[in-house]
Design a protein around this motif. Structure first.
Motif, short mmCIF file in Angstrom:
data_model
loop_
_atom_site.label_atom_id
_atom_site.label_comp_id
_atom_site.label_asym_id
_atom_site.label_seq_id
_atom_site.Cartn_x
_atom_site.Cartn_y
_atom_site.Cartn_z
N HIS A 1 56.04 18.28 53.03
CA HIS A 1 56.40 17.84 54.37
C HIS A 1 55.18 17.77 55.27
O HIS A 1 55.10 18.41 56.30
CB HIS A 1 57.42 18.84 54.93
CG HIS A 1 58.36 18.22 55.90
ND1 HIS A 1 59.21 17.20 55.56
CD2 HIS A 1 58.62 18.49 57.19
CE1 HIS A 1 59.93 16.86 56.60
NE2 HIS A 1 59.60 17.63 57.61
N GLN A 2 54.21 16.98 54.85
CA GLN A 2 52.97 16.97 55.61
C GLN A 2 52.97 15.84 56.60
O GLN A 2 53.19 14.70 56.25
CB GLN A 2 51.79 16.84 54.66
CG GLN A 2 51.27 18.20 54.23
CD GLN A 2 50.05 18.06 53.38
OE1 GLN A 2 49.60 16.95 53.09
NE2 GLN A 2 49.50 19.18 52.95
N ARG A 3 52.70 16.19 57.82
CA ARG A 3 52.67 15.17 58.84
C ARG A 3 51.30 14.50 58.83
O ARG A 3 50.28 15.13 58.65
CB ARG A 3 52.90 15.80 60.20
CG ARG A 3 54.31 16.34 60.37
CD ARG A 3 54.38 17.13 61.63
NE ARG A 3 55.69 17.75 61.78
CZ ARG A 3 56.63 17.27 62.59
NH1 ARG A 3 56.41 16.18 63.27
NH2 ARG A 3 57.78 17.89 62.71
N ALA A 4 51.34 13.17 59.04
CA ALA A 4 50.09 12.44 59.13
C ALA A 4 49.75 12.27 60.59
O ALA A 4 50.61 11.93 61.39
CB ALA A 4 50.24 11.08 58.45
N SER A 5 48.50 12.49 60.91
CA SER A 5 48.10 12.29 62.30
C SER A 5 47.99 10.80 62.58
O SER A 5 47.54 10.02 61.74
CB SER A 5 46.77 12.97 62.57
OG SER A 5 46.28 12.55 63.82
N VAL B 1 53.99 13.84 71.01
CA VAL B 1 55.36 13.40 71.27
C VAL B 1 56.19 13.46 69.99
O VAL B 1 57.38 13.78 70.01
CB VAL B 1 55.36 11.97 71.86
CG1 VAL B 1 56.76 11.45 72.02
CG2 VAL B 1 54.65 11.98 73.20
N LEU B 2 55.53 13.17 68.85
CA LEU B 2 56.26 13.17 67.58
C LEU B 2 56.49 14.58 67.07
O LEU B 2 57.19 14.78 66.09
CB LEU B 2 55.48 12.37 66.53
CG LEU B 2 55.44 10.86 66.74
CD1 LEU B 2 54.48 10.21 65.77
CD2 LEU B 2 56.83 10.27 66.59
N GLY B 3 55.90 15.56 67.72
CA GLY B 3 56.09 16.95 67.28
C GLY B 3 55.01 17.38 66.30
O GLY B 3 55.25 18.26 65.49
N GLY B 4 53.84 16.72 66.35
CA GLY B 4 52.73 17.15 65.52
C GLY B 4 52.30 16.15 64.46
O GLY B 4 51.59 16.51 63.53
N GLY B 5 52.72 14.91 64.57
CA GLY B 5 52.31 13.90 63.60
C GLY B 5 53.50 13.18 63.00
O GLY B 5 54.65 13.49 63.31
N ILE B 6 53.19 12.22 62.13
CA ILE B 6 54.24 11.39 61.55
C ILE B 6 54.78 12.03 60.28
O ILE B 6 54.02 12.34 59.37
CB ILE B 6 53.70 9.98 61.25
CG1 ILE B 6 53.12 9.38 62.53
CG2 ILE B 6 54.77 9.10 60.67
CD1 ILE B 6 52.21 8.22 62.27
N VAL B 7 56.07 12.22 60.20
CA VAL B 7 56.70 12.81 59.02
C VAL B 7 56.92 11.70 57.98
O VAL B 7 57.36 10.61 58.33
CB VAL B 7 58.06 13.44 59.41
CG1 VAL B 7 58.81 13.93 58.19
CG2 VAL B 7 57.84 14.57 60.39
N PRO B 8 56.62 11.97 56.69
CA PRO B 8 56.83 10.95 55.66
C PRO B 8 58.28 10.49 55.64
O PRO B 8 59.19 11.31 55.73
CB PRO B 8 56.49 11.67 54.35
CG PRO B 8 55.70 12.86 54.74
CD PRO B 8 56.09 13.22 56.13
N GLY B 9 58.48 9.20 55.55
CA GLY B 9 59.83 8.66 55.46
C GLY B 9 60.57 8.61 56.77
O GLY B 9 61.74 8.22 56.80
N SER B 10 59.93 9.01 57.85
CA SER B 10 60.65 8.98 59.12
C SER B 10 60.61 7.58 59.72
O SER B 10 59.67 6.82 59.51
CB SER B 10 60.06 9.99 60.10
OG SER B 10 58.74 9.65 60.42
N VAL B 11 61.67 7.25 60.42
CA VAL B 11 61.75 5.95 61.05
C VAL B 11 61.71 6.15 62.56
O VAL B 11 62.52 6.89 63.11
CB VAL B 11 63.02 5.19 60.64
CG1 VAL B 11 63.08 3.84 61.32
CG2 VAL B 11 63.04 5.03 59.13
N ILE B 12 60.74 5.52 63.16
CA ILE B 12 60.50 5.71 64.59
C ILE B 12 60.83 4.42 65.32
O ILE B 12 60.34 3.35 64.96
CB ILE B 12 59.03 6.08 64.84
CG1 ILE B 12 58.68 7.38 64.11
CG2 ILE B 12 58.74 6.19 66.32
CD1 ILE B 12 57.21 7.58 63.89
#
Ligand SMILES: Nc1ncnc2c1ncn2[C@@H]1O[C@H](COP(=O)(O)OP(=O)(O)OP(=O)(O)O)[C@@H](O)[C@H]1O
Ligand SMILES: [Mg+2]
Length: 463
Positions: free
Chosen positions: A73-77, A86-97
């Motif tokens: 569950h690594q967030r990408a900056s 705003v995203l809570g610390g980066g982009i979560v894999p597979g998340s749709v924004i």
């Protein structure tokens, strides 16, 4: 005769019709019909269609939660500190924004900057543009000085976009915008409720199946909803709303919904020629052009998400020639200001009925907190009495109808932000003044009523 591939479904009651109608004949709701794909007979056919089109694993079985491995569950900056925040610390894999906002606010710019940063770090990034030609996107990328490693796809057909995303093996995707996509299966125009929902659902399913973060850009409708009447908010993980004044360079990015982080967090950007830049000290920027020693200006520490922000509340009480004086507000609820005006009239004895009243929060920020009451009242009082407030003063507190001043949340955070910016005095609710720990360098005064506030600020004036 060929079977119709789509039906029109009432969004209120679920009744189905072969043709569009202005009113659902079942429940009587107006304009509630949206086109949807006709479900093939039998659940098996429907499941097959979905899973084949979207690549979802079939025959899923129940598994204990303890056996589920969170996919690293690594967030990408995103390369933009404020966006990560705003995203809570980066982009979560597979998340749709879902990124929404008024026209020209900078949605494409933000999306492109994010993709460019991710591509720069070696991810396969695909920019799907249905709105602008590749040349236009290139022009923007040149102006921003980024994006050479981003791939571009100018396509508006959903099915083609889905297959291209897979063929390209995109690791991150941006759809600009969801309203320009259309599915071949539906006959309604791109941007209609049915199309938007179908396209978003397909993209979401694919994003989840491939753990591919996807950003959907959505336009805001007249009514202020992103991409149609709330059809998208439910299917995506995160809804970001980009706002700000067109003229001013300041842009606020708000998380309205976030499955992977706190909501109500706010990112602050400045729009420059070279793109959006993080603003790490927004208070300083917001107060930069504050007139000193001018009547009608008050400084208010608001809490946006978890972050304190100092904003300037401006009021102008001008003599009116109208039978019904004007009450105009910007950045703050007009009804709230009407209530506060009545409170000033009754509890402080300051007559405002023959004055036009304008209240404005400078810098394009919108303030919704009750904590703003005291500062709004002070700004109006200051303009009406023509007595400037001390330049090193901040105020916050909720005001009740009896003119009493009530405590609000996070007083210490607000006070610390004020000290950071060099303010030396604060007027706060009396209860807060008794409770808060002393903040070095700040003289905190408590007031329990509007009458007390008047006494303290405008006692020497005789209007
Ligand atoms: N040369 C420039 N210098 C500074 N700012 C610029 C420049 N060119 C464009 N901008 C800013 O970029 C904004 C447009 O950005 P962008 O195209 O990303 O917005 P958008 O939200 O995607 O718009 P749309 O809704 O039309 O797709 C302009 O409103 C302006 O504020
Ligand atoms: Mg755009």
């Amino acid at each position: 005769m060929a079977k119709p591939r789509s039906v029109f479904v009432c969004q209120q009651c679920g009744a189905q019709f072969p043709k569009w109608l202005g009113r659902c004949t079942d429940c009587g709701a107006w304009e509630s019909l949206a086109e949807e794909l006709a479900a093939p007979r039998g659940a098996a056919a429907a499941a097959a269609r979905t899973s084949v089109a979207l690549g979802v694993a079939r025959n899923a079985r129940p598994v204990p939660l303890s056996e589920v491995k969170p996919e690293q569950h690594q967030r990408a900056s995103s390369g933009l500190g404020e966006l990560d925040r705003v995203l809570g610390g980066g982009i979560v894999p597979g998340s749709v924004i879902l990124l929404g906002g008024d026209p020209g606010i900078g949605k494409s710019t933000l999306g492109l900057q994010m993709l460019a940063e991710l591509a720069h770090r070696g991810l396969r990034a695909l920019y799907v543009s249905g709105e602008e030609s590749p040349e236009q996107v290139k022009l923007r990328a040149e102006r921003l000085g980024c994006g050479d490693s981003v791939y571009l796809l100018a396509e508006t057909c959903l099915e083609d976009v889905l297959s291209q995303l897979d063929a390209f093996q995109a690791e991150v995707a941006l759809i600009d915008s969801i309203q320009t996509l259309h599915s071949r299966e539906l006959s309604s125009a791109a941007g209609s409720v049915g199309q938007v929902r179908e396209c978003a659902a397909a993209l979401v399913t694919q994003a989840k199946a491939r753990a591919r973060p996807t950003v959907l850009i959505g336009h805001v409708t007249k009514e202020g909803a992103i991409a149609g009447p709330r059809v998208l908010e439910h299917v995506v993980d995160c809804v970001l709303y980009f706002e700000g004044e067109q003229g001013g360079g300041l842009r606020l990015l708000r998380a309205v919904k976030n499955r992977f982080g706190p909501t109500n967090e706010v990112g602050v950007f400045e729009m420059q020629e070279s793109g959006l830049k993080d603003v790490t000290n927004p208070s300083a920027l917001l107060l930069a052009e504050r007139p000193v020693d001018a009547a009608g200006s008050a400084v208010l520490p608001v809490i946006e998400g978890t972050r304190p922000l100092l904003v300037e509340v401006q009021a102008l009480a001008a003599r009116s020639n109208l039978a019904m004086p004007r009450r105009t507000t910007l950045g703050i609820d007009a009804n709230r200001v009407a209530v506060l005006t009545a409170i000033i009239d009754r509890r402080a004895g300051q007559r405002l009925f023959e004055r036009d009243l304008f209240v404005n929060v400078a810098g394009g920020v919108r303030v919704d907190e009750p904590a703003a009451d005291l500062a709004v009242i002070a700004a109006i009082g200051s303009s009406a009495t023509d007595v400037p407030l001390p330049r090193d003063l901040v105020l916050f507190g909720e005001v009740g109808l009896a003119g009493e001043v009530r405590a609000v949340r996070n007083p210490e955070t607000r006070l610390r932000e004020a000290v950071k910016l060099g303010f030396q005095r604060a007027i706060v609710p009396a209860a807060t003044a008794r409770q808060v720990h002393p903040v070095p360098g700040l003289a905190v005064t408590g007031v329990d009523s509007i009458a007390a506030l008047w006494e303290r600020l405008f006692a020497s004036s005789d209007s």
